[in-house]
Design a protein around this motif. Structure first.
Motif, mmCIF file in Angstrom:
data_model
loop_
_atom_site.group_PDB
_atom_site.id
_atom_site.type_symbol
_atom_site.label_atom_id
_atom_site.label_comp_id
_atom_site.label_asym_id
_atom_site.label_seq_id
_atom_site.Cartn_x
_atom_site.Cartn_y
_atom_site.Cartn_z
ATOM 1 N N GLY A 275 0.807 -1.221 0.000
ATOM 2 C CA GLY A 275 0.000 0.000 0.000
ATOM 3 C C GLY A 275 0.833 1.260 0.000
ATOM 4 O O GLY A 275 0.534 2.223 -0.724
ATOM 5 N N THR A 276 1.896 1.282 0.806
ATOM 6 C CA THR A 276 2.743 2.478 0.895
ATOM 7 C C THR A 276 3.435 2.793 -0.429
ATOM 8 O O THR A 276 3.341 3.930 -0.906
ATOM 9 N N PRO A 277 4.128 1.823 -1.070
ATOM 10 C CA PRO A 277 4.732 2.165 -2.367
ATOM 11 C C PRO A 277 3.708 2.518 -3.437
ATOM 12 O O PRO A 277 3.994 3.339 -4.318
ATOM 13 N N SER A 278 2.518 1.944 -3.365
ATOM 14 C CA SER A 278 1.503 2.288 -4.371
ATOM 15 C C SER A 278 1.107 3.754 -4.255
ATOM 16 O O SER A 278 0.852 4.424 -5.272
ATOM 17 N N LEU A 279 1.067 4.278 -3.038
ATOM 18 C CA LEU A 279 0.751 5.701 -2.850
ATOM 19 C C LEU A 279 1.878 6.583 -3.383
ATOM 20 O O LEU A 279 1.628 7.630 -3.988
ATOM 21 N N ILE A 280 3.113 6.160 -3.154
ATOM 22 C CA ILE A 280 4.264 6.928 -3.649
ATOM 23 C C ILE A 280 4.222 7.011 -5.170
ATOM 24 O O ILE A 280 4.418 8.081 -5.765
ATOM 25 N N VAL A 281 3.923 5.884 -5.822
ATOM 26 C CA VAL A 281 3.905 5.824 -7.285
ATOM 27 C C VAL A 281 2.768 6.653 -7.859
ATOM 28 O O VAL A 281 2.937 7.357 -8.866
ATOM 29 N N ARG A 282 1.620 6.611 -7.227
ATOM 30 C CA ARG A 282 0.437 7.283 -7.770
ATOM 31 C C ARG A 282 0.411 8.777 -7.487
ATOM 32 O O ARG A 282 -0.330 9.511 -8.146
ATOM 33 N N ALA A 283 1.182 9.236 -6.516
ATOM 34 C CA ALA A 283 1.185 10.669 -6.188
ATOM 35 C C ALA A 283 1.778 11.484 -7.339
ATOM 36 O O ALA A 283 2.826 11.130 -7.865
ATOM 37 N N PRO A 284 1.122 12.564 -7.742
ATOM 38 C CA PRO A 284 1.634 13.374 -8.855
ATOM 39 C C PRO A 284 2.987 14.018 -8.559
ATOM 40 O O PRO A 284 3.803 14.203 -9.456
ATOM 41 N N ILE A 285 3.218 14.374 -7.295
ATOM 42 C CA ILE A 285 4.532 14.844 -6.847
ATOM 43 C C ILE A 285 5.067 13.791 -5.887
ATOM 44 O O ILE A 285 4.426 13.484 -4.877
ATOM 45 N N THR A 286 6.214 13.209 -6.205
ATOM 46 C CA THR A 286 6.767 12.141 -5.358
ATOM 47 C C THR A 286 6.981 12.666 -3.942
ATOM 48 O O THR A 286 7.681 13.663 -3.739
ATOM 49 N N PRO A 287 6.361 12.036 -2.953
ATOM 50 C CA PRO A 287 6.501 12.531 -1.585
ATOM 51 C C PRO A 287 7.905 12.302 -1.019
ATOM 52 O O PRO A 287 8.639 11.428 -1.478
ATOM 53 N N LYS B 265 -5.364 -9.468 -10.321
ATOM 54 C CA LYS B 265 -6.381 -8.935 -9.418
ATOM 55 C C LYS B 265 -7.218 -7.842 -10.068
ATOM 56 O O LYS B 265 -8.061 -7.237 -9.416
ATOM 57 N N GLY B 266 -6.954 -7.572 -11.331
ATOM 58 C CA GLY B 266 -7.742 -6.559 -12.023
ATOM 59 C C GLY B 266 -7.376 -5.142 -11.660
ATOM 60 O O GLY B 266 -8.227 -4.250 -11.655
ATOM 61 N N TRP B 267 -6.107 -4.907 -11.322
ATOM 62 C CA TRP B 267 -5.675 -3.561 -10.995
ATOM 63 C C TRP B 267 -5.793 -2.648 -12.212
ATOM 64 O O TRP B 267 -5.566 -3.090 -13.345
ATOM 65 N N PRO B 268 -6.083 -1.371 -11.970
ATOM 66 C CA PRO B 268 -6.129 -0.423 -13.090
ATOM 67 C C PRO B 268 -4.722 -0.123 -13.603
ATOM 68 O O PRO B 268 -3.743 -0.224 -12.871
ATOM 69 N N THR B 269 -4.639 0.245 -14.872
ATOM 70 C CA THR B 269 -3.354 0.652 -15.436
ATOM 71 C C THR B 269 -2.991 2.027 -14.916
ATOM 72 O O THR B 269 -3.840 2.927 -14.856
ATOM 73 N N ILE B 270 -1.745 2.187 -14.502
ATOM 74 C CA ILE B 270 -1.294 3.478 -13.983
ATOM 75 C C ILE B 270 -0.867 4.363 -15.141
ATOM 76 O O ILE B 270 -0.072 3.967 -15.989
ATOM 77 N N THR B 271 -1.389 5.558 -15.182
ATOM 78 C CA THR B 271 -0.973 6.537 -16.184
ATOM 79 C C THR B 271 -0.455 7.776 -15.457
ATOM 80 O O THR B 271 -0.921 8.085 -14.362
ATOM 81 N N PRO B 272 0.494 8.568 -16.008
ATOM 82 C CA PRO B 272 1.170 8.280 -17.270
ATOM 83 C C PRO B 272 2.179 7.138 -17.112
ATOM 84 O O PRO B 272 2.580 6.820 -16.006
ATOM 85 N N GLY B 273 2.550 6.570 -18.217
ATOM 86 C CA GLY B 273 3.495 5.469 -18.202
ATOM 87 C C GLY B 273 2.833 4.160 -18.573
ATOM 88 O O GLY B 273 3.471 3.240 -19.055
ATOM 89 N N GLY B 274 1.495 4.062 -18.316
ATOM 90 C CA GLY B 274 0.760 2.881 -18.706
ATOM 91 C C GLY B 274 1.266 1.597 -18.080
ATOM 92 O O GLY B 274 1.368 0.571 -18.759
ATOM 93 N N LEU B 275 1.583 1.615 -16.794
ATOM 94 C CA LEU B 275 2.100 0.416 -16.140
ATOM 95 C C LEU B 275 0.968 -0.570 -15.872
ATOM 96 O O LEU B 275 0.015 -0.261 -15.168
ATOM 97 N N ASP B 276 1.097 -1.773 -16.424
ATOM 98 C CA ASP B 276 0.083 -2.789 -16.184
ATOM 99 C C ASP B 276 0.330 -3.470 -14.844
ATOM 100 O O ASP B 276 1.252 -3.115 -14.102
#
Length: 335
Positions: free
Chosen positions: A216-228, A292-303
């Protein structure tokens, strides 16, 4: 079909927000006075236990103080620490004894809920770890948001309301890293706030190496528009303030005193997100792995396969840094 799925997701999000009283966590709720009152009360409790009733030593405290009060505008802060104690079972013990047999809507049970919530705010690590001398523990504006277990802290309306005022974000155990509450945690980082996480995901009172971290913690870091800014913290001593098995296999009814608490603040953990995402995008797919059906992360389109690799890589790094801190703290305590 897609519209129906979107409508279902929106309905689920609305239900989650209503059930956990998300509106009570807004800064402007009733002019901010209820939140200020909770932070004042809990801050005083934290200061009393950390600075007066127990002996607390904090190493490298200036790093935390600086990042909490004077980091660049709009830059989020994500602190991570081990988790050594909670008061949840004390809550169950107290309410089970005092509140039994009372059925009214705002019953003695609810009043006990309210008193225990103000007293504990669920964990002993948090808020006591912020109660050391010089830290603005009672400042509701600077105070952290913290991820908390929904099944413990948000059991009813009274508890949900007070924990919301205490800037707690409910997390549904087993709900996955893309549950609606994680989007709420992400909003804290998007708005440049301070979020605290216990990435081990459970309490560990034995003096053992840092356990494998949840994603959960790294997923928040990756999804944040400004890296915390990711700041590691390791502590010991809270397991003596609230031991798991003291009275007939139960925690004590109140936190203990006369104990020694040690806290070490590390240096910010650097993540080169551009390089990590590029490397993750090149990870080969394993057709045998369960999706698990996770959404693709954009930008970058990470599956999903790329995300799994990325989250594990980042978790391993955070775990390694925290383990080095744990060993350093152990060495400091022995000298």
């Amino acid at each position: 079909m897609e519209a129906s799925a979107d409508a279902g997701a929106a309905a689920a999000a609305a239900a989650a927000a209503a059930r956990t009283l998300r509106w009570a966590g807004r800064a402007g709720h009733l002019g901010g006075f209820p939140r200020a009152a909770v932070f004042a009360a809990v801050g005083a409790f934290a200061k009393a236990y950390a600075s007066l009733l127990n002996t607390t030593t904090v190493h490298n405290a200036d790093v935390l103080l600086r990042l909490v009060s004077a980091r660049p505008l709009g830059t989020p802060l994500l602190t991570v620490s081990n988790h050594m104690s909670t008061i949840g079972a004390t809550y169950q013990w107290t309410c089970g004894t005092i509140g039994a047999g009372v059925d009214s809507d705002f019953s003695l049970q609810s009043m006990v809920d309210l008193g225990v919530v103000f007293f504990s705010l669920h964990m002993v690590d948090d808020p006591l770890m912020w109660g050391f001398k010089g830290f603005p523990t009672s400042d509701a504006m600077l105070g952290r948001w913290v991820l908390t277990a929904e099944d413990i802290c948000f059991r009813n309306v009274v508890m949900s309301y007070v924990f919301r005022l205490g800037k707690c974000v409910p997390i549904t155990r087993g709900g996955g890293i893309y549950q609606e509450h994680m989007n709420e945690a992400l909003d804290v980082l998007v708005n440049g706030g301070w979020l605290h996480s216990f990435p081990e995901g459970k309490i560990a009172q034995d003096d053992q190496p840092i356990r494998r971290l949840k994603w959960g913690t790294p997923s928040l870091i990756v999804r944040a528009p400004i890296t915390p800014i990711v700041l590691p913290i390791v502590h010991s001593g809270f397991e003596k303030v609230m031991p798991e098995n003291l009275f007939f296999g139960r925690r004590p009814p109140v936190p203990l005193w006369g104990k020694k608490i040690d806290i070490i603040i590390g240096e910010p953990i650097e993540f080169d997100m551009a390089s990590l995402k590029q490397e993750a995008a090149m990870v080969p797919h394993d057709p045998s792995s369960v999706r698990k059906g996770w959404p693709t992360i954009t930008p970058g389109g990470l599956d999903e396969a790329a995300q799994r690799w990325l989250y594990q890589k980042m978790s391993d790094k955070i775990q390694s840094v925290m383990e080095r801190l744990r060993k350093k703290l152990l060495n400091l305590k022995q000298h």
